[in-house]
Design a protein around this motif. Structure first.
Motif, PDB file in Angstrom:
ATOM      1  N   TYR A  67     -45.979  35.669   9.436  1.00  0.00           N
ATOM      2  CA  TYR A  67     -45.415  34.359   9.627  1.00  0.00           C
ATOM      3  C   TYR A  67     -45.933  33.173   8.519  1.00  0.00           C
ATOM      4  N   ALA A  68     -46.485  33.927   7.386  1.00  0.00           N
ATOM      5  CA  ALA A  68     -47.050  32.962   6.396  1.00  0.00           C
ATOM      6  C   ALA A  68     -46.084  31.882   5.974  1.00  0.00           C
ATOM      7  N   ALA A  69     -44.870  31.927   6.052  1.00  0.00           N
ATOM      8  CA  ALA A  69     -43.928  31.055   5.540  1.00  0.00           C
ATOM      9  C   ALA A  69     -43.339  30.134   6.593  1.00  0.00           C
ATOM     10  N   HIS A  70     -44.046  30.222   7.778  1.00  0.00           N
ATOM     11  CA  HIS A  70     -43.443  29.541   9.044  1.00  0.00           C
ATOM     12  C   HIS A  70     -44.662  28.680   9.706  1.00  0.00           C
ATOM     13  N   ALA A  71     -45.655  28.411   8.953  1.00  0.00           N
ATOM     14  CA  ALA A  71     -46.814  27.969   9.471  1.00  0.00           C
ATOM     15  C   ALA A  71     -46.550  26.734  10.365  1.00  0.00           C
ATOM     16  N   ALA A  72     -45.663  25.903  10.131  1.00  0.00           N
ATOM     17  CA  ALA A  72     -45.332  24.590  11.055  1.00  0.00           C
ATOM     18  C   ALA A  72     -44.871  25.065  12.137  1.00  0.00           C
ATOM     19  N   GLN A  73     -44.105  26.040  12.210  1.00  0.00           N
ATOM     20  CA  GLN A  73     -43.392  26.428  13.599  1.00  0.00           C
ATOM     21  C   GLN A  73     -44.110  27.404  14.367  1.00  0.00           C
ATOM     22  N   VAL A  74     -45.387  28.007  13.821  1.00  0.00           N
ATOM     23  CA  VAL A  74     -45.801  29.191  14.345  1.00  0.00           C
ATOM     24  C   VAL A  74     -47.235  29.043  14.730  1.00  0.00           C
ATOM     25  N   VAL A  75     -47.778  29.416  15.963  1.00  0.00           N
ATOM     26  CA  VAL A  75     -49.094  29.805  16.142  1.00  0.00           C
ATOM     27  C   VAL A  75     -49.334  31.043  16.445  1.00  0.00           C
ATOM     28  N   THR A  76     -50.442  31.649  15.564  1.00  0.00           N
ATOM     29  CA  THR A  76     -50.563  33.174  15.900  1.00  0.00           C
ATOM     30  C   THR A  76     -51.907  33.206  16.497  1.00  0.00           C
ATOM     31  N   ALA A  77     -52.102  34.218  17.466  1.00  0.00           N
ATOM     32  CA  ALA A  77     -53.442  34.543  18.207  1.00  0.00           C
ATOM     33  C   ALA A  77     -53.389  36.115  18.244  1.00  0.00           C
ATOM     34  N   ARG A  78     -54.677  36.821  17.937  1.00  0.00           N
ATOM     35  CA  ARG A  78     -54.894  38.067  18.296  1.00  0.00           C
ATOM     36  C   ARG A  78     -54.814  38.042  19.818  1.00  0.00           C
ATOM     37  N   LEU A  79     -54.187  39.017  20.323  1.00  0.00           N
ATOM     38  CA  LEU A  79     -54.053  39.146  21.728  1.00  0.00           C
ATOM     39  C   LEU A  79     -54.250  40.814  21.950  1.00  0.00           C
ATOM     40  N   ASP A  80     -55.267  41.278  22.734  1.00  0.00           N
ATOM     41  CA  ASP A  80     -55.332  42.330  23.638  1.00  0.00           C
ATOM     42  C   ASP A  80     -54.632  42.180  24.819  1.00  0.00           C
ATOM     43  N   ILE A  81     -53.537  42.583  25.174  1.00  0.00           N
ATOM     44  CA  ILE A  81     -52.966  42.060  26.561  1.00  0.00           C
ATOM     45  C   ILE A  81     -53.798  42.721  27.614  1.00  0.00           C
ATOM     46  N   ARG A  82     -54.416  44.048  27.335  1.00  0.00           N
ATOM     47  CA  ARG A  82     -55.398  44.288  28.450  1.00  0.00           C
ATOM     48  C   ARG A  82     -56.435  43.459  28.687  1.00  0.00           C
ATOM     49  N   ASP A  83     -56.816  42.441  28.270  1.00  0.00           N
ATOM     50  CA  ASP A  83     -57.713  41.530  28.541  1.00  0.00           C
ATOM     51  C   ASP A  83     -57.156  40.116  29.063  1.00  0.00           C
ATOM     52  N   ALA A  84     -57.243  40.058  30.510  1.00  0.00           N
ATOM     53  CA  ALA A  84     -56.828  39.017  31.149  1.00  0.00           C
ATOM     54  C   ALA A  84     -57.119  37.643  30.483  1.00  0.00           C
ATOM     55  N   ALA A  85     -58.635  37.425  30.059  1.00  0.00           N
ATOM     56  CA  ALA A  85     -59.047  36.458  29.560  1.00  0.00           C
ATOM     57  C   ALA A  85     -58.541  35.908  28.307  1.00  0.00           C
ATOM     58  N   GLN A  86     -58.204  36.833  27.439  1.00  0.00           N
ATOM     59  CA  GLN A  86     -57.530  36.769  26.192  1.00  0.00           C
ATOM     60  C   GLN A  86     -55.967  36.207  26.447  1.00  0.00           C
ATOM     61  N   SER A  87     -55.417  36.825  27.219  1.00  0.00           N
ATOM     62  CA  SER A  87     -54.027  36.188  27.588  1.00  0.00           C
ATOM     63  C   SER A  87     -54.016  34.857  28.070  1.00  0.00           C
ATOM     64  N   GLU A  88     -55.127  34.325  28.890  1.00  0.00           N
ATOM     65  CA  GLU A  88     -55.200  32.988  29.518  1.00  0.00           C
ATOM     66  C   GLU A  88     -55.587  32.218  28.136  1.00  0.00           C
ATOM     67  N   ALA A  89     -56.370  32.660  27.297  1.00  0.00           N
ATOM     68  CA  ALA A  89     -56.638  31.690  25.936  1.00  0.00           C
ATOM     69  C   ALA A  89     -55.849  31.566  25.051  1.00  0.00           C
ATOM     70  N   ALA A  90     -54.596  32.611  24.937  1.00  0.00           N
ATOM     71  CA  ALA A  90     -53.772  32.504  24.070  1.00  0.00           C
ATOM     72  C   ALA A  90     -52.447  31.566  24.578  1.00  0.00           C
ATOM     73  N   VAL A  91     -52.467  31.366  25.981  1.00  0.00           N
ATOM     74  CA  VAL A  91     -51.598  30.509  26.652  1.00  0.00           C
ATOM     75  C   VAL A  91     -52.153  29.258  26.264  1.00  0.00           C
ATOM     76  N   GLU A  92     -53.344  28.975  26.506  1.00  0.00           N
ATOM     77  CA  GLU A  92     -54.151  27.648  26.404  1.00  0.00           C
ATOM     78  C   GLU A  92     -53.766  27.130  24.975  1.00  0.00           C
ATOM     79  N   ALA A  93     -53.843  28.239  23.956  1.00  0.00           N
ATOM     80  CA  ALA A  93     -53.833  27.821  22.766  1.00  0.00           C
ATOM     81  C   ALA A  93     -52.259  27.527  22.196  1.00  0.00           C
ATOM     82  N   ALA A  94     -51.472  28.192  23.059  1.00  0.00           N
ATOM     83  CA  ALA A  94     -49.977  27.595  22.922  1.00  0.00           C
ATOM     84  C   ALA A  94     -49.579  26.152  23.392  1.00  0.00           C
TER      85      ALA A  94
END
Length: 276
Positions: free
Chosen positions: A43-70
């Motif tokens: 997504y390097a060409a779309h920096a203005a339109q994209v938020v990227t986040a590492r997410l291991d979906i097995r980790d509920a806390a990471q899921s919540e953190a990714a949603v907060e970042a969004a």
């Protein structure tokens, strides 16, 4: 208004096809994956339109953190695509219990984690669309893929029920049942095999592995076209509960529906005999 898409497993394959199609349509994307470096490259060409986040979906806390970042970046989430997962293949008896648990932890409980994190946002908005990626193997069991099919059957049942629970909040849900799409799904990165080789399953295992090798990177489905189809569905006022993706998946489901109807009819009188 541009939609905000939250797509799991979007560094490559079907997930990237969906996210790129959403971007091409002018939408904003939260792209998540286990591989942050691959995400950045994709997504390097779309920096203005994209938020990227590492997410291991097995980790509920990471899921919540990714949603907060969004929410911090875009303020809302309109479309959730639960795409992340992998295939645990091989005969059931050849798969160690720990591998079965990993399969369910990712494909089923991981999907639950992300959905649980996103639904409060959509309920507050009184709008949203959840897209859960299943498989034609979630509609008809596949020999040599009992554990993968089991997880996809679980997603189908969960999704059918959830769709009814959230409809009153203006939230829609679509189950996607793809056939074989040309991705890295049959590579070692996404496909896992059982390690307890039993002689009785040698022929079945050999035939299944031969199919995997022949299909790998020769699948008939185009992930980019699937992405465009899902962007269209997300724009529909009355989207389908089920979307079957690909001619191969359509054949599997058509044949299965006919077989089930025939079997129900064959045993109808015995079924009716079980009442008081």
């Amino acid at each position: 208004m541009n939609q905000v898409w939250f797509v799991t497993g979007s560094a490559g394959g079907i997930g990237a096809g969906i996210a790129q199609a959403a971007l091409a349509a002018g939408n904003l994307v939260v792209a998540t994956d286990l591989d942050p470096e691959r995400l950045q490259l994709t997504y390097a060409a779309h920096a203005a339109q994209v938020v990227t986040a590492r997410l291991d979906i097995r980790d509920a806390a990471q899921s919540e953190a990714a949603v907060e970042a969004a929410l911090a970046r875009f303020g809302r989430i309109d479309v959730l695509v639960n795409n992340a997962g992998f295939g645990q293949f091989g005969p059931f008896e050849e798969i160690e219990p720990e591998a079965v648990e990993r399969q369910f932890a990712t494909n089923v409980f991981g999907t639950f984690n992300v959905t649980r994190a996103v639904l409060p946002v959509m309920r507050r908005q009184r709008a949203g669309h959840v897209i859960n990626m299943s498989s034609n193997g979630g509609f008809k069991g596949v020999s040599g893929a009992s554990m993968y099919s089991a997880t996809k059957f679980a997603i189908e049942g969960f999704s059918e029920s959830l769709a009814q629970e959230i409809a009153g909040f203006g939230i829609k849900l679509t189950i996607v049942e793809p056939g074989a799409f040309r991705t890295d799904f049959l590579d070692g990165r996404s496909l896992k095999l059982g390690t307890r080789e039993l002689h009785d399953y040698a022929d079945l295992r050999a035939k299944a592995n031969a199919v995997f090798e022949a299909r790998n990177h020769n699948q008939v489905g185009d992930p980019d076209k699937l992405g465009r189809a899902l962007v269209q569905i997300a724009g529909e006022i009355d989207p389908p509960l089920r979307f079957v993706a690909g001619a191969d998946a359509l054949k599997v489901i058509d044949d299965t529906l006919r077989a089930v109807a025939d079997e129900v009819e064959r045993w109808r009188s015995l079924s009716l005999s079980t009442g008081f």
